[in-house]
Write a protein that holds these residues in place. Structure first.
Motif, mmCIF file in Angstrom:
data_model
loop_
_atom_site.group_PDB
_atom_site.id
_atom_site.type_symbol
_atom_site.label_atom_id
_atom_site.label_comp_id
_atom_site.label_asym_id
_atom_site.label_seq_id
_atom_site.Cartn_x
_atom_site.Cartn_y
_atom_site.Cartn_z
ATOM 1 N N GLY A 167 18.110 29.414 -28.313
ATOM 2 C CA GLY A 167 17.880 30.053 -29.604
ATOM 3 C C GLY A 167 16.533 29.695 -30.183
ATOM 4 O O GLY A 167 15.848 30.537 -30.783
ATOM 5 N N TYR A 168 16.132 28.442 -29.976
ATOM 6 C CA TYR A 168 14.823 27.991 -30.440
ATOM 7 C C TYR A 168 13.705 28.795 -29.782
ATOM 8 O O TYR A 168 12.797 29.289 -30.452
ATOM 9 N N PHE A 169 13.785 28.955 -28.452
ATOM 10 C CA PHE A 169 12.737 29.703 -27.752
ATOM 11 C C PHE A 169 12.760 31.190 -28.124
ATOM 12 O O PHE A 169 11.714 31.840 -28.182
ATOM 13 N N LEU A 170 13.946 31.739 -28.392
ATOM 14 C CA LEU A 170 14.028 33.123 -28.855
ATOM 15 C C LEU A 170 13.309 33.276 -30.199
ATOM 16 O O LEU A 170 12.564 34.238 -30.410
ATOM 17 N N ALA A 171 13.537 32.317 -31.107
ATOM 18 C CA ALA A 171 12.854 32.364 -32.405
ATOM 19 C C ALA A 171 11.342 32.247 -32.231
ATOM 20 O O ALA A 171 10.573 32.927 -32.934
ATOM 21 N N MET A 221 6.871 22.263 -25.409
ATOM 22 C CA MET A 221 5.863 23.047 -26.121
ATOM 23 C C MET A 221 5.220 24.065 -25.192
ATOM 24 O O MET A 221 4.819 25.152 -25.623
ATOM 25 N N GLY A 222 5.139 23.720 -23.895
ATOM 26 C CA GLY A 222 4.616 24.688 -22.939
ATOM 27 C C GLY A 222 5.519 25.902 -22.814
ATOM 28 O O GLY A 222 5.044 27.046 -22.780
ATOM 29 N N ILE A 223 6.848 25.660 -22.763
ATOM 30 C CA ILE A 223 7.776 26.784 -22.721
ATOM 31 C C ILE A 223 7.765 27.528 -24.051
ATOM 32 O O ILE A 223 7.872 28.761 -24.091
ATOM 33 N N HIS A 224 7.632 26.779 -25.138
ATOM 34 C CA HIS A 224 7.436 27.389 -26.458
ATOM 35 C C HIS A 224 6.236 28.337 -26.409
ATOM 36 O O HIS A 224 6.304 29.486 -26.868
ATOM 37 N N GLY A 225 5.125 27.863 -25.839
ATOM 38 C CA GLY A 225 3.934 28.699 -25.729
ATOM 39 C C GLY A 225 4.155 29.905 -24.837
ATOM 40 O O GLY A 225 3.630 30.992 -25.099
ATOM 41 N N PHE A 226 4.925 29.716 -23.756
ATOM 42 C CA PHE A 226 5.268 30.849 -22.886
ATOM 43 C C PHE A 226 6.056 31.890 -23.672
ATOM 44 O O PHE A 226 5.801 33.095 -23.563
ATOM 45 N N LEU A 286 5.005 35.681 -24.437
ATOM 46 C CA LEU A 286 5.881 36.803 -24.145
ATOM 47 C C LEU A 286 6.067 37.673 -25.387
ATOM 48 O O LEU A 286 6.011 38.907 -25.323
ATOM 49 N N GLY A 287 6.239 37.019 -26.537
ATOM 50 C CA GLY A 287 6.372 37.760 -27.787
ATOM 51 C C GLY A 287 5.124 38.551 -28.115
ATOM 52 O O GLY A 287 5.207 39.712 -28.561
ATOM 53 N N ALA A 288 3.957 37.935 -27.881
ATOM 54 C CA ALA A 288 2.707 38.638 -28.143
ATOM 55 C C ALA A 288 2.549 39.843 -27.225
ATOM 56 O O ALA A 288 2.085 40.913 -27.647
ATOM 57 N N LEU A 289 2.948 39.699 -25.950
ATOM 58 C CA LEU A 289 2.854 40.820 -25.018
ATOM 59 C C LEU A 289 3.804 41.949 -25.409
ATOM 60 O O LEU A 289 3.462 43.128 -25.281
ATOM 61 N N ILE A 290 4.997 41.596 -25.874
ATOM 62 C CA ILE A 290 5.924 42.631 -26.355
ATOM 63 C C ILE A 290 5.297 43.392 -27.508
ATOM 64 O O ILE A 290 5.383 44.624 -27.599
ATOM 65 N N SER A 291 4.621 42.642 -28.384
ATOM 66 C CA SER A 291 3.958 43.290 -29.518
ATOM 67 C C SER A 291 2.850 44.228 -29.035
ATOM 68 O O SER A 291 2.752 45.371 -29.477
ATOM 69 N N VAL A 292 2.021 43.721 -28.115
ATOM 70 C CA VAL A 292 0.858 44.489 -27.658
ATOM 71 C C VAL A 292 1.267 45.715 -26.838
ATOM 72 O O VAL A 292 0.779 46.828 -27.074
ATOM 73 N N PHE A 293 2.172 45.516 -25.873
ATOM 74 C CA PHE A 293 2.465 46.589 -24.919
ATOM 75 C C PHE A 293 3.659 47.463 -25.320
ATOM 76 O O PHE A 293 3.885 48.503 -24.705
ATOM 77 N N VAL A 294 4.390 47.043 -26.341
ATOM 78 C CA VAL A 294 5.518 47.856 -26.800
ATOM 79 C C VAL A 294 5.320 48.282 -28.252
ATOM 80 O O VAL A 294 5.118 49.466 -28.538
ATOM 81 N N LEU A 295 5.348 47.332 -29.170
ATOM 82 C CA LEU A 295 5.340 47.684 -30.587
ATOM 83 C C LEU A 295 4.062 48.386 -31.029
ATOM 84 O O LEU A 295 4.114 49.413 -31.729
#
Length: 435
Positions: free
Chosen positions: A25-29, A152-157, A161-170
């Motif tokens: 849940g933390y990584f999803l947030a 924190m590395g997985i947090h950054g991953f 991933l969230g940024a890519l969803i924003s760029v390539f989808v939203l």
């Protein structure tokens, strides 16, 4: 999940009582948080052009002003969220964060005036202030000290991933909706409503699936002002003070990329290549996507690096990447040219590296009983960086060159690089964890 299984999750050593569902849940947030942090400034040129009809020659200044207003709200509120979480817990504050962001995304496409847009940006800033504080606090309270770099590395991953969803989808949805017959205003409003529902769904996930971290009972009963004072006194630790400086650079970097990279590319496409706003957004997404792909790939690497080497050195590597990537834009004439790809690679690495190394540093050194207050000050310094990027960067964008904000923060990264090097040479102990 048994207690023995709960001690580790994808290679991360977990704190007692934390399980894999909590960490998921933390990584999803984290993923959705940075998706929103990328989406909101990325859509702002669209709002300025299609909704408010602001001339392109003035958009750098207006972008800076709107960001400045948001960061004033962030600075005022960020000093409140951390101490509040020390008293009432992390989960309700994180839920409130995404509820505020949902409200902001509801109001953005309904903004017909500058003041209405500023109000929506204030709501977003207050929500993002709470989010940025709590995710760093939870890093320290979910993961053990020996694997916070990896966490924190997985947090950054997840961020990447969230940024890519924003760029390539939203950010591409408005054009897709227009291609299907929607007008520009309706297309944007539909995308914002989608994001609003995503935020509300995450609020439900947080309330149901997050573990409330343990905070000291005395801290819960203390006055908020005293907790804030303790957070300020923590700056007597030279490593915490350095992390405040690193936060200034890392958050300013995000603003430069999120606010001015898209604006630079969209304006270049419109003025030099005679593109529509939607087409320029799609073309800009290629470069923006490279930045965020490198952030995605670089995040685990910086996480592992931070666990394995001196944290001063890992911070210096991140700042060096930032200085090189952002500073190299000075030599770019065509942001759609091949030379920009090399810049984008180092911009992405520097952006994610500065966030990871500075966040691990503050998580390691912050005293457990006032961690929320210390992280609040950390984020206040980050908000100052965003403010400088917004106002000074906006002025440089319009009055000098679009690369002005990038060059400015390349200089700041060099300052923090030298600061970390001096502390290392002075023999300051960076390895001591405070909780």
């Amino acid at each position: 999940m048994s207690s023995s299984e709960a001690k580790r999750f994808i290679g991360i050593n977990l704190m007692p009582g934390v399980n894999g569902w909590n960490m998921s849940g933390y990584f999803l947030a984290c993923c959705i948080g940075i998706m929103l942090a990328t989406f909101v400034p990325g859509m702002q040129p669209y709002l300025l052009t299609e909704f408010l009809r602001i001339p392109e020659a003035e958009q750098g200044r207006v972008t800076g002003q709107i960001s400045f207003i948001g960061e004033v709200a962030l600075i005022i509120s960020v000093g409140f969220w951390g101490p509040l979480s020390d008293r009432i817990g992390r989960k309700p504050v994180l839920a409130a964060a995404f509820a505020l962001v949902a409200a902001a995304c509801y109001f953005f496409p309904r903004s017909d005036t500058y003041l209405e847009l500023a109000f929506a940006r204030i709501l977003f800033a207050c929500g993002f202030a709470a989010y940025s504080c709590i995710v760093v606090v939870l890093l320290a309270e979910y993961a053990r000290a020996d694997s916070r770099g990896k966490a924190m590395g997985i947090h950054g991953f997840a961020n990447g991933l969230g940024a890519l969803i924003s760029v390539f989808v939203l950010l591409r949805l408005p054009k897709k909706l227009q291609d299907q017959g929607a007008d520009a205003l309706t297309a944007a409003a539909d995308v914002y409503m989608l994001v609003t529902w995503v935020c509300l769904a995450l609020v439900a996930v947080i309330l149901v699936g997050f573990k409330e971290s343990n905070t000291d009972s005395d801290s819960r009963s203390e006055r908020l002002l005293e907790i804030v004072r303790k957070g300020l006194r923590a700056a007597n630790d030279p490593v915490i003070l350095l992390s405040y400086g690193a936060a200034f650079v890392s958050r300013g970097n995000l603003t430069v990329v999120g606010g001015f990279l898209t604006l630079w590319l969209v304006q270049h496409g419109a003025l030099e290549l005679d593109m529509s706003t939607a087409d320029a957004f799609a073309r800009a997404g290629i470069i923006f996507g490279i930045v965020n792909t490198l952030a995605l790939v670089g995040a685990p690497a910086f996480g592992i690096l931070t666990d394995r080497i001196d944290q001063f050195r890992s911070l210096m590597v991140a700042m060096a990447c930032s200085a090189l990537g952002y500073g190299s834009t000075f030599f770019i004439g065509d942001p759609f040219g091949t030379a920009m790809i090399a810049c984008a690679i180092f911009i992405g690495l520097g952006e994610v590296g500065c966030i990871i190394t500075s966040s691990v540093l503050i998580a390691q050194r912050s005293p457990a009983d006032v961690r929320g207050a210390v992280v609040s000050f950390f984020n206040m310094c980050g908000a100052l960086g965003i403010m400088v990027a917004s106002i000074v960067g906006g002025y440089l964008f319009d009055a000098w060159r679009p690369v002005g904000p990038f060059v400015l923060f390349a200089g700041f990264a060099l300052v923090v690089f030298c600061w970390a090097w001096l502390l290392m040479r002075m023999g300051v102990d960076v390895s001591k964890a405070k909780g």
